[in-house]
Write an enzyme that holds these catalytic residues in place. Structure first.
Site, mmCIF file in Angstrom:
data_model
loop_
_atom_site.group_PDB
_atom_site.id
_atom_site.type_symbol
_atom_site.label_atom_id
_atom_site.label_comp_id
_atom_site.label_asym_id
_atom_site.label_seq_id
_atom_site.Cartn_x
_atom_site.Cartn_y
_atom_site.Cartn_z
ATOM 1 N N ASP A 265 -2.759 9.992 -9.989
ATOM 2 C CA ASP A 265 -2.773 8.934 -11.001
ATOM 3 C C ASP A 265 -1.371 8.690 -11.554
ATOM 4 O OD1 ASP A 265 -5.475 8.599 -10.705
ATOM 5 O OD2 ASP A 265 -6.036 9.667 -12.538
ATOM 6 N N GLU B 64 -4.875 2.498 -3.931
ATOM 7 C CA GLU B 64 -3.418 2.595 -3.944
ATOM 8 C C GLU B 64 -2.751 1.303 -3.483
ATOM 9 O OE1 GLU B 64 -4.731 4.651 -0.033
ATOM 10 O OE2 GLU B 64 -5.495 4.318 -2.053
ATOM 11 N N HIS C 187 -5.681 14.985 -8.160
ATOM 12 C CA HIS C 187 -5.881 13.582 -8.503
ATOM 13 C C HIS C 187 -5.142 13.171 -9.769
ATOM 14 C CE1 HIS C 187 -8.803 12.418 -5.409
ATOM 15 N NE2 HIS C 187 -9.212 13.681 -5.468
ATOM 16 N N ASP D 68 0.856 -1.185 0.000
ATOM 17 C CA ASP D 68 0.000 0.000 0.000
ATOM 18 C C ASP D 68 0.896 1.240 0.000
ATOM 19 O OD1 ASP D 68 -3.030 0.928 0.889
ATOM 20 O OD2 ASP D 68 -1.501 2.232 1.728
ATOM 21 N N ASN E 283 -2.800 13.286 -3.348
ATOM 22 C CA ASN E 283 -4.001 13.804 -4.011
ATOM 23 C C ASN E 283 -4.395 15.172 -3.472
ATOM 24 O OD1 ASN E 283 -4.497 11.694 -5.835
ATOM 25 N ND2 ASN E 283 -5.635 10.503 -4.333
#
Length: 309
Positions: A200, A226, A196, A183, A191
């Protein structure tokens, strides 16, 4: 420009084969030709992706039309091709039944009507085209349904299918594998700080680095959000930890520039490693939850670390 509608015409009688192809060519259909059943199978196999229909004579030297039809339908490459049978005599129920059972979609009796031949073959060709396009779309949908659109890694559905395969392989060969669940640390702050779209980019960056450290038999997936997961074949838990360590080192060596200011940022992750054991007969029913528990310990222990179960 679309490929030409293509028909394979099979007849040992040169004059009748030429007559058949002339009618079809006048109807703007491209024709391939074969004189025997054996030649028809070879041509159909070599051009299976281009052929839209086959017009096949029943009475031929060597293998007849029925046997040719049977062999075409037994071959995965040529089995989808629709076949129209031509017979030189009044067709009885026996021949009609044999053709239908063999997979022929229609039949014509010699001497045939040119307009009827064209009408039947054109209809079959268009139906064949439509079915081929549908198969391609379904295949594409099936392939893309197992791929995460953002990262290009397998998605969770793909992971679940591959995990079952790997679990079966481990039990069959009495050989363990490592499951690494990871993770990204503090992903929410990426973010929140950069937006965002940059988030990405971080996900794509992590996926690329994961790919770079995998062996040929290993595979990786975006598990969700994630989270990522790696399946490492023939990998004992200590080596699974080492693999996660190689990934950490690769991430540290590959900072990503984020935001308008192109601010370099090291991306770290927390990971949990679990593996089926010989003592438990390589059982895998709780493997994901064990890796997840190890991942939680890594997070609770300060993140940017790897724990094993």
């Amino acid at each position: 420009m679309s490929a030409p509608r293509t028909v394979l015409v099979v007849d040992d009688d040169d004059s009748l084969r030429m007559l058949t192809t002339r009618w079809l060519k006048n109807a703007k259909l491209h024709c391939l030709e074969a004189r025997t059943g054996e030649e028809a199978i070879a041509v159909a196999t070599a051009n299976a992706a281009a052929i839209d229909a086959i017009v096949l004579d029943v009475m031929m030297p060597g293998i007849d039309g029925f046997e040719t039809l049977r062999r075409l339908k037994a071959n995965d490459e040529t089995s989808p091709l629709p076949v129209v049978l031509l017979t030189a005599h009044a067709t009885g129920d026996k021949d009609l039944i044999e053709g239908a059972v063999g997979g022929a979609v229609d039949h014509l009796v010699k001497p045939f009507s040119g307009p009827v031949l064209v009408a039947k073959v054109r209809a079959i060709v268009e139906r064949s085209r439509g079915e081929r396009e549908l198969r391609l779309k379904l295949r594409y949908a099936e392939e893309t349904s197992t791929i995460d659109a953002l990262t290009g890694l397998g998605n969770r559905r793909h992971f679940e299918a591959r995990f079952k395969e790997e679990a079966a392989y481990a039990q069959r060969h009495k050989q363990t594998f490592s499951l690494v669940l990871l993770d990204i640390d503090h992903f929410k702050s990426v973010n929140d700080t950069f937006g965002h779209e940059e988030g990405d980019r971080v996900l794509v960056h992590v996926a690329d680095v994961i790919r770079s450290i995998l062996r040929a038999d290993d595979c990786a997936f975006r598990y969700g959000g994630e989270e990522f997961v790696m399946i490492l074949r023939a990998c004992e838990p200590p080596n699974g930890i080492l693999a996660a360590g190689r990934l950490r080192a690769a991430m540290q060596a590959s900072p990503i520039e984020l935001g308008v200011a192109k601010e370099p940022r090291l991306i770290t992750f927390s990971a949990g490693v679990a593996a089926p054991s010989a003592a438990a007969d390589f059982a895998t029913h709780d493997l994901v939850s064990r890796a997840d528990a190890a991942l939680y310990r890594a997070k609770r222990g300060g993140r940017d670390r790897v724990e094993s179960d």
